[in-house]
Design a protein around this motif. Sequence first.
Motif, mmCIF file in Angstrom:
data_model
loop_
_atom_site.group_PDB
_atom_site.id
_atom_site.type_symbol
_atom_site.label_atom_id
_atom_site.label_comp_id
_atom_site.label_asym_id
_atom_site.label_seq_id
_atom_site.Cartn_x
_atom_site.Cartn_y
_atom_site.Cartn_z
ATOM 1 N N GLU A 13 154.573 1.457 -43.577
ATOM 2 C CA GLU A 13 154.607 2.605 -41.773
ATOM 3 C C GLU A 13 155.833 2.747 -41.240
ATOM 4 O OE1 GLU A 13 150.896 3.255 -38.736
ATOM 5 O OE2 GLU A 13 151.621 1.680 -39.177
ATOM 6 N N ALA A 14 156.571 1.451 -41.492
ATOM 7 C CA ALA A 14 157.396 1.419 -40.362
ATOM 8 C C ALA A 14 158.520 2.439 -41.275
ATOM 9 C CB ALA A 14 157.951 0.273 -39.642
ATOM 10 N N PHE A 15 158.966 1.931 -42.350
ATOM 11 C CA PHE A 15 159.463 2.665 -43.543
ATOM 12 C C PHE A 15 159.745 4.218 -43.366
ATOM 13 C CE2 PHE A 15 160.503 -1.006 -46.035
ATOM 14 C CZ PHE A 15 160.770 -2.154 -44.821
ATOM 15 N N CYS A 16 158.233 4.915 -43.653
ATOM 16 C CA CYS A 16 158.158 5.615 -43.533
ATOM 17 C C CYS A 16 158.225 6.833 -42.855
ATOM 18 C CB CYS A 16 156.433 5.608 -44.530
ATOM 19 S SG CYS A 16 156.650 5.334 -46.141
ATOM 20 N N GLU A 17 157.702 6.774 -41.478
ATOM 21 C CA GLU A 17 157.756 7.203 -40.419
ATOM 22 C C GLU A 17 159.184 7.636 -40.060
ATOM 23 O OE1 GLU A 17 155.525 8.383 -38.481
ATOM 24 O OE2 GLU A 17 153.832 7.967 -39.330
ATOM 25 N N GLY A 18 160.168 6.073 -40.083
ATOM 26 C CA GLY A 18 161.798 6.153 -40.221
ATOM 27 C C GLY A 18 162.208 7.569 -40.703
ATOM 28 N N LEU A 19 161.931 7.165 -42.082
ATOM 29 C CA LEU A 19 162.834 8.347 -42.789
ATOM 30 C C LEU A 19 161.942 9.992 -43.166
ATOM 31 C CD1 LEU A 19 162.255 5.911 -46.640
ATOM 32 C CD2 LEU A 19 164.479 6.310 -44.810
ATOM 33 N N SER A 20 160.781 10.320 -42.123
ATOM 34 C CA SER A 20 160.266 10.718 -42.099
ATOM 35 C C SER A 20 160.549 11.434 -40.650
ATOM 36 C CB SER A 20 158.364 11.502 -42.462
ATOM 37 O OG SER A 20 158.505 10.209 -40.867
ATOM 38 N N LYS A 21 160.512 10.956 -39.661
ATOM 39 C CA LYS A 21 161.155 11.603 -38.343
ATOM 40 C C LYS A 21 163.100 11.361 -38.272
ATOM 41 C CE LYS A 21 156.792 10.430 -36.300
ATOM 42 N NZ LYS A 21 156.591 9.273 -35.660
ATOM 43 N N GLN A 22 164.086 9.860 -38.386
ATOM 44 C CA GLN A 22 165.236 9.988 -38.148
ATOM 45 C C GLN A 22 165.544 8.830 -38.466
ATOM 46 O OE1 GLN A 22 164.879 9.656 -33.391
ATOM 47 N NE2 GLN A 22 165.673 10.838 -33.246
ATOM 48 N N PRO A 23 166.156 9.922 -40.187
ATOM 49 C CA PRO A 23 166.905 7.996 -40.682
ATOM 50 C C PRO A 23 167.844 7.175 -40.810
ATOM 51 C CG PRO A 23 165.801 10.832 -42.021
ATOM 52 C CD PRO A 23 165.725 10.772 -40.484
ATOM 53 N N PRO A 24 168.200 8.064 -39.627
ATOM 54 C CA PRO A 24 170.037 7.065 -39.124
ATOM 55 C C PRO A 24 168.857 6.174 -38.622
ATOM 56 C CG PRO A 24 170.180 9.229 -39.150
ATOM 57 C CD PRO A 24 168.561 9.482 -39.070
ATOM 58 N N LEU A 25 167.514 6.154 -37.724
ATOM 59 C CA LEU A 25 168.048 4.794 -36.571
ATOM 60 C C LEU A 25 166.627 3.799 -38.109
ATOM 61 C CD1 LEU A 25 166.009 7.102 -33.526
ATOM 62 C CD2 LEU A 25 168.514 5.894 -33.909
ATOM 63 N N PHE A 26 166.474 4.387 -38.922
ATOM 64 C CA PHE A 26 166.385 2.788 -40.168
ATOM 65 C C PHE A 26 166.955 1.780 -39.759
ATOM 66 C CE2 PHE A 26 165.233 0.751 -44.207
ATOM 67 C CZ PHE A 26 163.915 1.490 -44.232
ATOM 68 N N GLU A 59 161.367 -9.428 -33.608
ATOM 69 C CA GLU A 59 160.993 -8.150 -34.641
ATOM 70 C C GLU A 59 160.523 -8.130 -35.796
ATOM 71 O OE1 GLU A 59 166.070 -8.671 -36.299
ATOM 72 O OE2 GLU A 59 165.060 -7.086 -34.737
ATOM 73 N N MET A 60 159.847 -9.726 -35.925
ATOM 74 C CA MET A 60 159.573 -9.505 -37.250
ATOM 75 C C MET A 60 158.074 -8.917 -37.150
ATOM 76 S SD MET A 60 161.534 -12.927 -38.843
ATOM 77 C CE MET A 60 163.310 -12.887 -38.345
ATOM 78 N N ASN A 61 157.416 -9.023 -38.367
ATOM 79 C CA ASN A 61 156.104 -8.231 -38.176
ATOM 80 C C ASN A 61 155.374 -9.985 -38.155
ATOM 81 O OD1 ASN A 61 154.950 -9.323 -41.080
ATOM 82 N ND2 ASN A 61 156.168 -8.001 -41.674
ATOM 83 N N ARG A 62 153.727 -9.164 -37.875
ATOM 84 C CA ARG A 62 152.951 -10.219 -37.382
ATOM 85 C C ARG A 62 152.635 -11.116 -38.006
ATOM 86 N NH1 ARG A 62 149.622 -6.570 -35.489
ATOM 87 N NH2 ARG A 62 147.187 -7.099 -36.718
ATOM 88 N N SER A 63 152.115 -10.801 -39.312
ATOM 89 C CA SER A 63 151.731 -11.843 -40.245
ATOM 90 C C SER A 63 152.807 -12.899 -40.438
ATOM 91 C CB SER A 63 151.493 -11.586 -41.999
ATOM 92 O OG SER A 63 153.228 -10.668 -42.053
ATOM 93 N N GLY A 64 153.917 -12.588 -40.470
ATOM 94 C CA GLY A 64 155.208 -13.648 -40.391
ATOM 95 C C GLY A 64 154.627 -14.269 -38.957
ATOM 96 N N GLN A 65 155.153 -13.944 -38.097
ATOM 97 C CA GLN A 65 155.578 -14.927 -36.729
ATOM 98 C C GLN A 65 153.794 -15.130 -36.677
ATOM 99 O OE1 GLN A 65 154.751 -11.428 -33.912
ATOM 100 N NE2 GLN A 65 157.152 -11.314 -34.018
#
Length: 716
Positions: free
Chosen positions: A487-500, A439-445
């Motif tokens: 991208e993940a944060f902004c999309e999450g907050l703009s659509k369904q904040p509880p799913l953050f 579930e971590m981002n690609r750069s860390g992987q």
Amino acid sequence: MPLDLTGVGIYCSVAKDYTELVEAVTNPVQAIGTMPYGKVPHGKAGFAGQPAIPFHVPARAWRMAERAVREALAMSALGAADLTRFGVIVTTCWGDIEDVESQYAALKTTSKSATAPLSRKARGALAGYPLGSIANRIARRFGLHGPIVTISNACASGNIACSVAQELIEQGDARGMLVVGAERFTLTGVWGAERSGFVGRSLRPFDAQRAGTVLGEGAAAILLERDGRQRALASLRGSAMSCEDGADIILFKEDGQAFTTAMQDALAAGGLAPSEVDLISTHSPGTPLIDLLETRAIGRLLRGTAKHVGVNAFKSMTGHMSGASAVAEIVACVAQMRAGIVHGNAALTVPDPALGCSVMPAQSLERTVSIALSNACGSGGINTSVALATCRPRKSIDTADKTECAVAITAVEAVQAPAEATDWFESDAWFDRSEGVWEMNRSGQVGAIAGIMAARASGLFDGDPAIGRDTAILSGSWIAGAPFATEAFCEGLSKQPPLFLPSMAFNNGSHLGSIILARRLGLIGFATNYCGHLASGLQALIAAGRLIRRRAVRAALALSYDVEHPRLAEIARRLPKIDLAGLRDGAGALLCEARESALDRGAPVLGLLRGGRDFGDRLGLADEGLNAVLRKLGPLLSGDIGTIIVASPGGAGLRALAARIASGKDSCSICDTREVHSGAAQFAVALRSVLPICRPVLVLVGEDHGAKAAVRIEPL
């Protein structure tokens, strides 16, 4: 090596300058009337900020940092000519990324069309997006030509920066270093912390009813010098880091032993004993577990000490300023030492009876403070402490072994995505789902994969359980996974904040590669993350060499990684003379060891890391600038050089420098890597193709008007 602390500056919720800071530590209960002042949409808490600067002003973190730096430099009374020999280290978690987050909807729309114009505000937001932009701006504004470094190790960053500053000054890269912490509030940052159970409604360190932290914003600066005793406000005597064995990504082991070790080592580095300590400024963020384990660690440190030591938390007044907290807390220690005051723990009513030591009440007390410890910890189980004194000892205290050793590179591995590749690697092929890496981002992987490959190739970690504590991880990245996080944060907050989700908050940091690798290999030694600059990866390698050279560790893994993201093309176009048209995912890892140890165990030595240099001179095509850098790199240029690797997109000045160096060497070739690039990892990708070597190699990386670094590698 003790350093003189000759200037401080601060700008936060309770103090816009040092004078107000002294008033705040004198009466902390009155000072916290301004905290919190901001409300968070969807959130249960406010945040502690600095209302004097309007919240929506662009580059807010830079503006706060500039004010703190200006005050510190004015206090030091240094002239412009002196400052050219100084460098800067900025510590931050979020920098000015809030500018991009606030422009996210507009950027998302315009990025779909190559011809769509960007507003001036959006262009400025993109230019300030790399975390290193603040350090670059400070260097340009104040004429600093020394090292330019950005460190992001969560809330421990400021103390780690002090250690790095000591090393850079002792090595001769600079006469002195500015250490600057800067953090601004971001909606996504607070929301992520809240969803992870970290945030409460009020910040009450040590209180029986404490239930979480309150995030804050602000900036602080300290100026460290080798020879500033006549102007010194205090002395930085020692610093230390200790990492938890098997720590969670954010929590810590409940015995607090690593915290005790960090404090003991910081005192020992300064030739001090626990019985001499008058003040301990804690990391305590007001969460139930961390406050408890830190006081247990302090109780263990002070066991058998008769004197009463003041234990307090500056966060009780300022909120938790993340990457800026540790620097601000050092400034607060200086204020208490000079004012003869130990500040109280604001908002403390009933101390938790389970605490491992006694703590200050809410009110401040007059008390002489000659020796202080300032603690900070960060995600991944990093515990740090710095020891401060009212003055430097007449005789320099240095308990380190002065016999330096040669540094051998015993493994180098790199991965780089092929052209036009998508999903070019499968994380499941490297990590079990139980590790949580998927579930971590690609750069860390990708960064961790390069490290795993180097570890396997070296054979160092086969059957030696002690090596885990004696191995450091130094990582470096330019942008790393930041666009994915935004991208993940902004999309999450703009659509369904509880799913953050908590995983979104803590699995997108620039230091993820080192955390993943440390877990896999069981490493609990030094861990430092350089970021925000194209030179960050090479800076990590130089730091690895410094640690081994002074025998602080037996081995060090230098990781570097950056990955392609659609938004990066837009970011790059807003930066001066950087062309990332050929950007691809990439990562590299070099394993460094003491030469004797490597030869004793029969490891192949691919090359010797003879030396490195961080520098920030503005490098154009004029002879004056080139000559200044040539003088600074002197020892790295002596003798034969077979290849010069220039691993930077753009960088006309670096290429002119390489040409000048090559012109004075016989059969010296230049390897230019600008067409295909992996950001901060590109130098490692290039080295993978030339090691082992038969002639010396010089590597140059960086931005002409920003952070730069150089290393020399020689054959065995």
